[in-house]
Design a protein around this motif. Structure first.
Motif, PDB file in Angstrom:
ATOM      1  N   TRP A 141      35.351  27.480 -15.734  1.00  0.00           N
ATOM      2  CA  TRP A 141      36.527  27.578 -16.601  1.00  0.00           C
ATOM      3  C   TRP A 141      37.392  26.333 -16.451  1.00  0.00           C
ATOM      4  CZ3 TRP A 141      37.318  31.117 -20.314  1.00  0.00           C
ATOM      5  CH2 TRP A 141      36.530  32.272 -20.273  1.00  0.00           C
ATOM      6  N   TYR A 142      37.941  25.876 -17.597  1.00  0.00           N
ATOM      7  CA  TYR A 142      38.783  24.682 -17.610  1.00  0.00           C
ATOM      8  C   TYR A 142      40.084  24.987 -18.352  1.00  0.00           C
ATOM      9  CZ  TYR A 142      34.347  22.306 -16.572  1.00  0.00           C
ATOM     10  OH  TYR A 142      33.160  21.915 -16.014  1.00  0.00           O
ATOM     11  N   LYS A 143      41.139  24.233 -17.961  1.00  0.00           N
ATOM     12  CA  LYS A 143      42.413  24.286 -18.672  1.00  0.00           C
ATOM     13  C   LYS A 143      42.800  22.860 -19.028  1.00  0.00           C
ATOM     14  CE  LYS A 143      46.371  24.917 -16.559  1.00  0.00           C
ATOM     15  NZ  LYS A 143      47.523  25.543 -15.864  1.00  0.00           N
ATOM     16  N   ARG A 144      43.140  22.656 -20.301  1.00  0.00           N
ATOM     17  CA  ARG A 144      43.543  21.337 -20.764  1.00  0.00           C
ATOM     18  C   ARG A 144      45.007  21.378 -21.173  1.00  0.00           C
ATOM     19  NH1 ARG A 144      40.522  20.866 -25.033  1.00  0.00           N
ATOM     20  NH2 ARG A 144      38.795  19.722 -24.083  1.00  0.00           N
ATOM     21  N   ASN A 145      45.785  20.458 -20.636  1.00  0.00           N
ATOM     22  CA  ASN A 145      47.184  20.291 -21.009  1.00  0.00           C
ATOM     23  C   ASN A 145      47.372  18.832 -21.386  1.00  0.00           C
ATOM     24  OD1 ASN A 145      50.037  19.877 -21.016  1.00  0.00           O
ATOM     25  ND2 ASN A 145      50.261  21.764 -19.822  1.00  0.00           N
ATOM     26  N   GLY A 146      47.400  18.590 -22.693  1.00  0.00           N
ATOM     27  CA  GLY A 146      47.439  17.209 -23.162  1.00  0.00           C
ATOM     28  C   GLY A 146      46.105  16.531 -22.880  1.00  0.00           C
ATOM     29  N   THR A 147      46.154  15.465 -22.124  1.00  0.00           N
ATOM     30  CA  THR A 147      44.926  14.743 -21.762  1.00  0.00           C
ATOM     31  C   THR A 147      44.412  15.150 -20.387  1.00  0.00           C
ATOM     32  OG1 THR A 147      46.223  12.911 -20.851  1.00  0.00           O
ATOM     33  CG2 THR A 147      45.548  12.757 -23.177  1.00  0.00           C
ATOM     34  N   LYS A 148      45.166  15.994 -19.704  1.00  0.00           N
ATOM     35  CA  LYS A 148      44.781  16.416 -18.362  1.00  0.00           C
ATOM     36  C   LYS A 148      43.913  17.666 -18.423  1.00  0.00           C
ATOM     37  CE  LYS A 148      46.688  17.781 -13.884  1.00  0.00           C
ATOM     38  NZ  LYS A 148      47.940  18.071 -13.122  1.00  0.00           N
ATOM     39  N   GLY A 151      36.820  30.276  -9.702  1.00  0.00           N
ATOM     40  CA  GLY A 151      35.930  31.350 -10.156  1.00  0.00           C
ATOM     41  C   GLY A 151      34.817  30.835 -11.038  1.00  0.00           C
ATOM     42  N   GLU A 152      33.637  31.419 -10.891  1.00  0.00           N
ATOM     43  CA  GLU A 152      32.481  31.022 -11.695  1.00  0.00           C
ATOM     44  C   GLU A 152      31.850  32.231 -12.364  1.00  0.00           C
ATOM     45  OE1 GLU A 152      29.854  28.848  -9.139  1.00  0.00           O
ATOM     46  OE2 GLU A 152      31.095  27.029  -9.169  1.00  0.00           O
ATOM     47  N   THR A 153      32.678  33.214 -12.678  1.00  0.00           N
ATOM     48  CA  THR A 153      32.183  34.411 -13.363  1.00  0.00           C
ATOM     49  C   THR A 153      32.459  34.299 -14.855  1.00  0.00           C
ATOM     50  OG1 THR A 153      34.270  35.552 -12.989  1.00  0.00           O
ATOM     51  CG2 THR A 153      32.564  35.815 -11.309  1.00  0.00           C
ATOM     52  N   GLU A 154      31.950  35.254 -15.616  1.00  0.00           N
ATOM     53  CA  GLU A 154      32.077  35.183 -17.062  1.00  0.00           C
ATOM     54  C   GLU A 154      33.479  35.498 -17.566  1.00  0.00           C
ATOM     55  OE1 GLU A 154      29.576  38.032 -18.932  1.00  0.00           O
ATOM     56  OE2 GLU A 154      30.105  39.641 -17.524  1.00  0.00           O
ATOM     57  N   SER A 155      34.347  36.034 -16.695  1.00  0.00           N
ATOM     58  CA  SER A 155      35.707  36.377 -17.106  1.00  0.00           C
ATOM     59  C   SER A 155      36.725  35.637 -16.246  1.00  0.00           C
ATOM     60  CB  SER A 155      35.943  37.885 -17.005  1.00  0.00           C
ATOM     61  OG  SER A 155      35.110  38.595 -17.910  1.00  0.00           O
ATOM     62  N   TYR A 156      37.832  35.289 -16.887  1.00  0.00           N
ATOM     63  CA  TYR A 156      38.944  34.640 -16.179  1.00  0.00           C
ATOM     64  C   TYR A 156      40.241  35.266 -16.673  1.00  0.00           C
ATOM     65  CZ  TYR A 156      42.334  31.200 -14.604  1.00  0.00           C
ATOM     66  OH  TYR A 156      43.408  30.588 -14.020  1.00  0.00           O
ATOM     67  N   THR A 157      41.153  35.602 -15.734  1.00  0.00           N
ATOM     68  CA  THR A 157      42.406  36.269 -16.086  1.00  0.00           C
ATOM     69  C   THR A 157      43.587  35.329 -15.868  1.00  0.00           C
ATOM     70  OG1 THR A 157      41.504  38.438 -15.499  1.00  0.00           O
ATOM     71  CG2 THR A 157      43.902  38.226 -15.593  1.00  0.00           C
ATOM     72  N   ILE A 158      44.413  35.194 -16.911  1.00  0.00           N
ATOM     73  CA  ILE A 158      45.678  34.474 -16.800  1.00  0.00           C
ATOM     74  C   ILE A 158      46.714  35.521 -16.423  1.00  0.00           C
ATOM     75  CG2 ILE A 158      47.321  32.989 -17.980  1.00  0.00           C
ATOM     76  CD1 ILE A 158      45.105  32.347 -20.005  1.00  0.00           C
ATOM     77  N   GLN A 189      45.169  24.743 -23.301  1.00  0.00           N
ATOM     78  CA  GLN A 189      43.922  25.176 -23.941  1.00  0.00           C
ATOM     79  C   GLN A 189      42.924  25.559 -22.860  1.00  0.00           C
ATOM     80  OE1 GLN A 189      43.234  21.627 -26.441  1.00  0.00           O
ATOM     81  NE2 GLN A 189      43.370  23.007 -28.178  1.00  0.00           N
ATOM     82  N   TYR A 190      42.326  26.742 -23.011  1.00  0.00           N
ATOM     83  CA  TYR A 190      41.351  27.229 -22.051  1.00  0.00           C
ATOM     84  C   TYR A 190      39.978  27.237 -22.717  1.00  0.00           C
ATOM     85  CZ  TYR A 190      45.345  28.877 -19.344  1.00  0.00           C
ATOM     86  OH  TYR A 190      46.498  28.944 -18.634  1.00  0.00           O
ATOM     87  N   PHE A 191      38.967  26.800 -21.994  1.00  0.00           N
ATOM     88  CA  PHE A 191      37.594  26.869 -22.495  1.00  0.00           C
ATOM     89  C   PHE A 191      36.650  27.000 -21.311  1.00  0.00           C
ATOM     90  CE2 PHE A 191      38.661  22.443 -21.889  1.00  0.00           C
ATOM     91  CZ  PHE A 191      37.525  21.850 -21.350  1.00  0.00           C
ATOM     92  N   CYS A 192      35.408  27.432 -21.601  1.00  0.00           N
ATOM     93  CA  CYS A 192      34.434  27.670 -20.539  1.00  0.00           C
ATOM     94  C   CYS A 192      33.171  26.856 -20.776  1.00  0.00           C
ATOM     95  CB  CYS A 192      34.065  29.155 -20.448  1.00  0.00           C
ATOM     96  SG  CYS A 192      33.051  29.740 -21.826  1.00  0.00           S
ATOM     97  N   GLU A 193      32.398  26.705 -19.718  1.00  0.00           N
ATOM     98  CA  GLU A 193      31.080  26.064 -19.793  1.00  0.00           C
ATOM     99  C   GLU A 193      30.057  27.039 -19.236  1.00  0.00           C
ATOM    100  OE1 GLU A 193      29.455  21.764 -18.504  1.00  0.00           O
ATOM    101  OE2 GLU A 193      29.670  23.159 -16.824  1.00  0.00           O
ATOM    102  N   GLY A 240      20.052  23.898 -19.237  1.00  0.00           N
ATOM    103  CA  GLY A 240      21.128  23.085 -19.777  1.00  0.00           C
ATOM    104  C   GLY A 240      22.456  23.813 -19.724  1.00  0.00           C
ATOM    105  N   ALA A 241      23.464  23.236 -20.389  1.00  0.00           N
ATOM    106  CA  ALA A 241      24.805  23.813 -20.401  1.00  0.00           C
ATOM    107  C   ALA A 241      25.437  23.589 -21.765  1.00  0.00           C
ATOM    108  CB  ALA A 241      25.668  23.192 -19.299  1.00  0.00           C
ATOM    109  N   GLN A 242      26.458  24.407 -22.074  1.00  0.00           N
ATOM    110  CA  GLN A 242      27.198  24.265 -23.330  1.00  0.00           C
ATOM    111  C   GLN A 242      28.620  24.757 -23.131  1.00  0.00           C
ATOM    112  OE1 GLN A 242      26.524  26.948 -26.703  1.00  0.00           O
ATOM    113  NE2 GLN A 242      26.256  25.167 -28.023  1.00  0.00           N
ATOM    114  N   ASN A 243      29.587  23.990 -23.698  1.00  0.00           N
ATOM    115  CA  ASN A 243      30.986  24.407 -23.674  1.00  0.00           C
ATOM    116  C   ASN A 243      31.253  25.380 -24.811  1.00  0.00           C
ATOM    117  OD1 ASN A 243      31.442  22.760 -21.502  1.00  0.00           O
ATOM    118  ND2 ASN A 243      32.382  21.113 -22.698  1.00  0.00           N
TER     119      ASN A 243
END
Length: 378
Positions: free
Chosen positions: A255-262, A268-275, A285-289, A295-298
């Motif tokens: 799981w990743y969080k983007r704030n601007g360019t950061k 955690g590496e599970t399929e769910s993430y709680t804010i 912005q939150y997104f997962c890989e 292979g992998a996909q975002n």
């Protein structure tokens, strides 16, 4: 269809009988077909005639009453109705044959014959023919396949068929018949399934199913959002779930969080993430890989907390605006109405009095104390 072997090698069985027996060699026959075995012998003394003979299964010694005396194959219940014996010749040369029809895997064995000649007694052939009965199987090449990789499926046997003609096979996938011999030039995920084959004419004896598994990296990766409340409000808890289609299944999620360019990696590496608590005014912005061994996909959809909150609050703000405007209109109406009433109260009232044929208008103050005389009768 028959598969057989007739090779003669002379050997002295008795002083007056030379047996020409079959060389010990494997014969591979497809299950459900037939095999014909043939061997021969020569009697040196023409005065001694062939009295009787029979074939036996040399692998069945443990079933014989006497392990030194072979038992007639035709008396074995497992072969009832499936044997065709024959003897050709006369005087001194003979050819013995037996045909086993509707072969079964249990028919795989070494077969010999036993004969009795006049004044010579019973003699066994010193060798025989080993029969292997094989079924069909599906061979995959290569055994493991990635999406887009060429794969060939072959209908084959456990051993090389003897006297093998051009056989025609029928293919099935998940029990449904295919129209063409199966060679997948480019394997797709929808090509995965269980494949089997049968020989034309022996449709009731299909091969065992072979499972084709097509491996591919994650795809269609998306994020869905859920909350404990009906709508997202400031301070509420939000759970994000990452889903993806892949084979083999995902090994881990990041799981990743983007704030601007950061961009920062979340724990955690599970399929769910709680804010735990969302806040207004933050553009995150939150997104997962999703990742497996190929292979992998975002995720293709980002969750922006501000956007979600604005979307939720916009209908509420609209309702508030409408209610406020309505309230102002009602207040304005009542204010104007009260003002009009006040203006009418300050205006003098006028009364009309009748004096003869003329009408004179006077104010309410002027009319006080005035007597109105009735008109005279003329």
């Amino acid at each position: 269809m028959f598969a057989g072997l007739l090779l003669f090698i002379p050997v002295l069985l008795a002083e007056d009988v030379a047996v020409l027996f079959c060389r010990k060699k494997s014969v591979c026959v497809l299950e459900g077909l037939s095999v014909k075995l043939s061997c021969g012998f020569t009697i040196q003394d023409t005065r001694r005639k062939l009295k009787e003979f029979y074939w036996f299964n040399n692998n069945n010694r443990k079933k014989w009453k006497d392990t030194t005396i072979p038992e007639d194959l035709s008396e074995d219940p497992e072969y009832y109705g499936r044997l065709l014996h024959g003897a050709v010749g006369g005087f001194s040369q003979y050819s013995l044959t037996t045909t086993i029809i509707n072969l079964r895997p249990s028919d795989s064995a070494e077969y010999k014959f036993r004969l009795n000649t006049q004044n010579s007694g019973w003699k066994n052939s010193e060798s025989g023919t080993t029969v292997f009965v094989t079924g069909l199987k599906v061979i995959k090449n290569p055994d493991t396949v990635k999406e887009g990789q060429k794969v060939t499926l072959t209908c084959s046997t456990m051993c090389i068929l003897s006297n093998n003609p051009n056989l025609t096979y029928i293919w099935y996938k998940n029990g449904r018949r295919l129209t063409n011999p199966k060679t997948l030039k480019t394997s797709l995920s929808e090509d995965a399934g269980s494949y089997s084959c049968v020989l034309v004419g022996l449709e009731n004896q299909p091969s065992l199913g072979a499972t084709l598994t097509v491996r591919y990296p994650p795809r269609s990766t998306t994020v869905t959002v859920s909350t404990d409340q009906n709508k997202i409000v400031e301070g509420s808890s939000v759970t994000l779930t990452c889903s993806s289609d892949a084979n083999p299944p995902m090994e881990k999620y990041t799981w990743y969080k983007r704030n601007g360019t950061k961009v920062s990696v979340l724990r955690g590496e599970t399929e769910s993430y709680t804010i735990p608590s969302v806040s207004l005014g933050y553009i995150d912005q939150y997104f997962c890989e999703a990742k497996n061994e190929i292979g992998a996909q975002n995720s293709t959809w980002d969750l922006t907390t501000d956007d979600r909150l604005v979307n939720v609050l916009t209908p509420v703000l609209c309702v508030v605006a409408v209610l406020t405007a309505g309230t102002l209109l009602v207040l304005s109406y009542y204010t104007l109405k009260q003002r009009n009433r006040g203006e009418r109260a300050d205006t003098p009232r006028v009364h009309y009095v009748s004096n003869d044929a003329s009408n004179t208008a006077v104010s309410e103050e002027e009319s006080i104390g005035v007597r109105v005389k009735p008109p005279r009768n003329k």
